[in-house]
Scaffold this motif. Structure first.
Motif, PDB file in Angstrom:
ATOM      1  N   LEU A  72      14.881   0.703  21.520  1.00  0.00           N
ATOM      2  CA  LEU A  72      15.949   0.783  20.522  1.00  0.00           C
ATOM      3  C   LEU A  72      16.196  -0.588  19.905  1.00  0.00           C
ATOM      4  O   LEU A  72      16.349  -1.583  20.624  1.00  0.00           O
ATOM      5  CB  LEU A  72      17.233   1.318  21.152  1.00  0.00           C
ATOM      6  N   VAL A  73      16.232  -0.637  18.569  1.00  0.00           N
ATOM      7  CA  VAL A  73      16.422  -1.885  17.826  1.00  0.00           C
ATOM      8  C   VAL A  73      17.753  -1.825  17.079  1.00  0.00           C
ATOM      9  O   VAL A  73      17.938  -0.961  16.210  1.00  0.00           O
ATOM     10  CB  VAL A  73      15.275  -2.115  16.820  1.00  0.00           C
ATOM     11  N   PRO A  74      18.691  -2.708  17.384  1.00  0.00           N
ATOM     12  CA  PRO A  74      19.972  -2.728  16.659  1.00  0.00           C
ATOM     13  C   PRO A  74      19.842  -3.446  15.331  1.00  0.00           C
ATOM     14  O   PRO A  74      18.787  -4.008  15.004  1.00  0.00           O
ATOM     15  CB  PRO A  74      20.880  -3.510  17.620  1.00  0.00           C
ATOM     16  N   GLY A  75      20.940  -3.444  14.564  1.00  0.00           N
ATOM     17  CA  GLY A  75      20.981  -4.196  13.331  1.00  0.00           C
ATOM     18  C   GLY A  75      21.599  -5.564  13.554  1.00  0.00           C
ATOM     19  O   GLY A  75      21.742  -6.033  14.685  1.00  0.00           O
ATOM     20  N   ALA A  76      21.965  -6.209  12.452  1.00  0.00           N
ATOM     21  CA  ALA A  76      22.518  -7.559  12.508  1.00  0.00           C
ATOM     22  C   ALA A  76      23.967  -7.550  12.058  1.00  0.00           C
ATOM     23  O   ALA A  76      24.419  -6.646  11.348  1.00  0.00           O
ATOM     24  CB  ALA A  76      21.703  -8.496  11.614  1.00  0.00           C
ATOM     25  N   SER A  77      24.690  -8.571  12.475  1.00  0.00           N
ATOM     26  CA  SER A  77      26.057  -8.773  12.010  1.00  0.00           C
ATOM     27  C   SER A  77      26.133 -10.137  11.354  1.00  0.00           C
ATOM     28  O   SER A  77      25.746 -11.145  11.941  1.00  0.00           O
ATOM     29  CB  SER A  77      27.035  -8.699  13.192  1.00  0.00           C
ATOM     30  N   GLY A  78      26.600 -10.161  10.109  1.00  0.00           N
ATOM     31  CA  GLY A  78      26.677 -11.416   9.366  1.00  0.00           C
ATOM     32  C   GLY A  78      27.360 -11.201   8.041  1.00  0.00           C
ATOM     33  O   GLY A  78      28.059 -10.204   7.828  1.00  0.00           O
ATOM     34  N   ASP A  79      27.136 -12.128   7.134  1.00  0.00           N
ATOM     35  CA  ASP A  79      27.744 -12.056   5.813  1.00  0.00           C
ATOM     36  C   ASP A  79      27.133 -10.912   5.008  1.00  0.00           C
ATOM     37  O   ASP A  79      25.906 -10.808   4.900  1.00  0.00           O
ATOM     38  CB  ASP A  79      27.552 -13.375   5.052  1.00  0.00           C
ATOM     39  N   VAL A  80      27.995 -10.043   4.470  1.00  0.00           N
ATOM     40  CA  VAL A  80      27.518  -8.925   3.661  1.00  0.00           C
ATOM     41  C   VAL A  80      27.125  -9.390   2.266  1.00  0.00           C
ATOM     42  O   VAL A  80      26.178  -8.876   1.662  1.00  0.00           O
ATOM     43  CB  VAL A  80      28.596  -7.821   3.567  1.00  0.00           C
ATOM     44  N   GLU A  81      27.808 -10.400   1.748  1.00  0.00           N
ATOM     45  CA  GLU A  81      27.528 -10.918   0.418  1.00  0.00           C
ATOM     46  C   GLU A  81      26.924 -12.323   0.527  1.00  0.00           C
ATOM     47  O   GLU A  81      27.142 -13.033   1.502  1.00  0.00           O
ATOM     48  CB  GLU A  81      28.799 -10.951  -0.431  1.00  0.00           C
ATOM     49  N   GLY A  82      26.201 -12.710  -0.524  1.00  0.00           N
ATOM     50  CA  GLY A  82      25.610 -14.038  -0.550  1.00  0.00           C
ATOM     51  C   GLY A  82      24.217 -14.057   0.050  1.00  0.00           C
ATOM     52  O   GLY A  82      23.732 -13.070   0.613  1.00  0.00           O
ATOM     53  N   ASP A  83      23.549 -15.206  -0.075  1.00  0.00           N
ATOM     54  CA  ASP A  83      22.174 -15.322   0.400  1.00  0.00           C
ATOM     55  C   ASP A  83      22.000 -16.508   1.337  1.00  0.00           C
ATOM     56  O   ASP A  83      20.915 -17.074   1.452  1.00  0.00           O
ATOM     57  CB  ASP A  83      21.204 -15.443  -0.782  1.00  0.00           C
ATOM     58  N   GLY A  84      23.079 -16.900   2.014  1.00  0.00           N
ATOM     59  CA  GLY A  84      23.014 -18.010   2.949  1.00  0.00           C
ATOM     60  C   GLY A  84      22.324 -17.633   4.243  1.00  0.00           C
ATOM     61  O   GLY A  84      21.974 -16.472   4.479  1.00  0.00           O
ATOM     62  N   PRO A  85      22.128 -18.606   5.137  1.00  0.00           N
ATOM     63  CA  PRO A  85      21.435 -18.335   6.410  1.00  0.00           C
ATOM     64  C   PRO A  85      22.189 -17.382   7.323  1.00  0.00           C
ATOM     65  O   PRO A  85      21.604 -16.808   8.240  1.00  0.00           O
ATOM     66  CB  PRO A  85      21.308 -19.721   7.047  1.00  0.00           C
ATOM     67  N   GLY A  86      23.512 -17.196   7.081  1.00  0.00           N
ATOM     68  CA  GLY A  86      24.285 -16.276   7.892  1.00  0.00           C
ATOM     69  C   GLY A  86      24.387 -14.891   7.302  1.00  0.00           C
ATOM     70  O   GLY A  86      25.097 -14.033   7.854  1.00  0.00           O
ATOM     71  N   SER A  87      23.686 -14.622   6.209  1.00  0.00           N
ATOM     72  CA  SER A  87      23.728 -13.284   5.608  1.00  0.00           C
ATOM     73  C   SER A  87      22.886 -12.321   6.427  1.00  0.00           C
ATOM     74  O   SER A  87      21.933 -12.713   7.130  1.00  0.00           O
ATOM     75  CB  SER A  87      23.201 -13.327   4.172  1.00  0.00           C
ATOM     76  N   ILE A  88      23.230 -11.040   6.349  1.00  0.00           N
ATOM     77  CA  ILE A  88      22.498 -10.030   7.116  1.00  0.00           C
ATOM     78  C   ILE A  88      21.013  -9.996   6.748  1.00  0.00           C
ATOM     79  O   ILE A  88      20.156  -9.968   7.644  1.00  0.00           O
ATOM     80  CB  ILE A  88      23.157  -8.643   6.942  1.00  0.00           C
ATOM     81  N   PRO A  89      20.632 -10.032   5.452  1.00  0.00           N
ATOM     82  CA  PRO A  89      19.196 -10.045   5.147  1.00  0.00           C
ATOM     83  C   PRO A  89      18.478 -11.245   5.751  1.00  0.00           C
ATOM     84  O   PRO A  89      17.338 -11.125   6.207  1.00  0.00           O
ATOM     85  CB  PRO A  89      19.161 -10.079   3.617  1.00  0.00           C
ATOM     86  N   ALA A  90      19.136 -12.415   5.750  1.00  0.00           N
ATOM     87  CA  ALA A  90      18.492 -13.606   6.308  1.00  0.00           C
ATOM     88  C   ALA A  90      18.307 -13.468   7.812  1.00  0.00           C
ATOM     89  O   ALA A  90      17.266 -13.842   8.376  1.00  0.00           O
ATOM     90  CB  ALA A  90      19.310 -14.847   5.985  1.00  0.00           C
TER      91      ALA A  90
END
Length: 344
Positions: A72-90
């Motif tokens: 089982l692979v969970p998701g991430a928790s981070g910034d929903v907006e923006g493109d910084g290193p703490g954003s979920i996509p990053a």
């Protein structure tokens, strides 16, 4: 014994991982220890920092992609907006660029392993090119991005595609785990866990079986994306009429600044018989523009990239002399800035 490996990575979402962990532990108590569950990472035992207040969880082992059971692979928790290193996509991008992607790909090739995801966990796999053409679900904010990877987004709480079971938003981890307990150990054990937790699993589990709904008469819009296992994006022929010589013609060296790194892309744009054509070369791979259109002094097109992640991107660029500026966009990802210069 049924083994469950819950994969942790730096920035993971606590509830995505802890909720299934508790469900599987409760199932083990009710099934006379017919099930075992542990936290693992792609690189072995270590303390893993979650994306919520930096809380650390100890992983006791290394992910084994050949061990029969459930991963089982969970998701991430981070910034929903923006493109910084703490954003979920990053955060997801960093996890994707570890050994984890290869390990999960190996696990998906095993006949006795079920890979499950919660929330953004499906995006992590999809960005690594593992879910192309497969029905899946993620958090509602990431459904467009999921479709841009080539997966087939399904608006359901839980989606069962055989050896791949995906869940939607954060709390769906309860539903994914309860469903897997029912599927693997039977409904009586799953019911006992529901009673213990005073929680009833939500929604109908979507599977690609049975009669397909009549999409012409359906009163919900969701089913059109999954009828016939069709992807949510379609493309026409990559040519369009233009009425003047395009300032975009030529070869261009461009840079795209994405949330997970910079892409160096060479563009080649031409017009043949009054029709726009173009190719993009990145990392030794050359692909054609899809649906290039020149309108209002801007050129737009669709293009698939495979690095640093697998995505269908929409480009919109303008030129001034020998300089090109614009954006590339995919789903929930922030628009990436494109800059370039003509080289010939």
């Amino acid at each position: 014994m049924l083994t469950v490996q819950i994969v942790l990575f730096d920035g993971f979402d606590l509830l995505d991982a802890i909720a299934p962990y508790e469900v599987f532990c409760a199932a083990a108590m009710n099934a006379e220890n017919a099930l075992s569950v542990e936290f693992v990472t792609a690189d072995g035992p270590r303390s893993v920092t979650s994306g919520i207040n930096g809380l650390n969880i100890e992983a006791s082992g290394r992910l084994n992609p050949e061990r029969a059971g459930i991963i089982l692979v969970p998701g991430a928790s981070g910034d929903v907006e923006g493109d910084g290193p703490g954003s979920i996509p990053a955060i997801l991008g960093r996890a994707m660029n570890t050994e984890l992607t290869g390990m999960i790909g190996q696990a998906l090739g095993q006949k006795d392993i079920v890979v499950a995801t919660v929330c953004g966990g499906s995006l992590l796999l999809a960005m690594g090119g593992l879910l192309e053409g497969r029905p899946a679900v993620t958090h509602h904010l990431g459904m467009n991005l999921l479709g841009a990877t080539g997966a087939i987004p399904v608006s359901a709480r839980v989606v069962d595609d055989g050896n791949l079971v995906t869940g939607g938003g954060v709390t769906s981890g309860l539903d994914v785990a309860l469903y897997l307990v029912e599927r693997e150990l039977g409904p009586r054990i799953a019911h006992a866990v529901e009673r213990l937790f005073e929680y009833e699993r939500r929604g109908t589990v979507w599977r690609g079986t049975g009669m397909a709904p009549d999409t012409q008469n359906a009163w919900t819009g969701d089913e059109t994306n999954i009828a016939g296992n069709k992807a949510p994006m379609t493309y026409g022929t990559p040519v369009n009429k233009i009425t003047q010589v395009s300032d975009f013609e030529g070869d261009w060296d461009t840079t795209i600044a994405t949330p997970v790194g910079k892409l160096q892309v060479k563009l080649s744009i031409s017009t043949i018989d009054g029709m726009i054509q173009g190719t993009a070369t990145q990392g030794g791979e050359t692909v054609e523009f899809m649906n290039p259109v020149l309108q209002d002094d801007k050129l737009t097109w669709l293009m698939r990239i495979t690095k640093p992640m697998r995505l269908n991107l929409k480009f919109e660029v303008a030129v001034g002399g020998d300089h090109m500026t614009g954006i590339a966009k995919a789903g929930m990802l922030p628009a990436s800035k494109l800059t370039g210069k003509r080289v010939s």
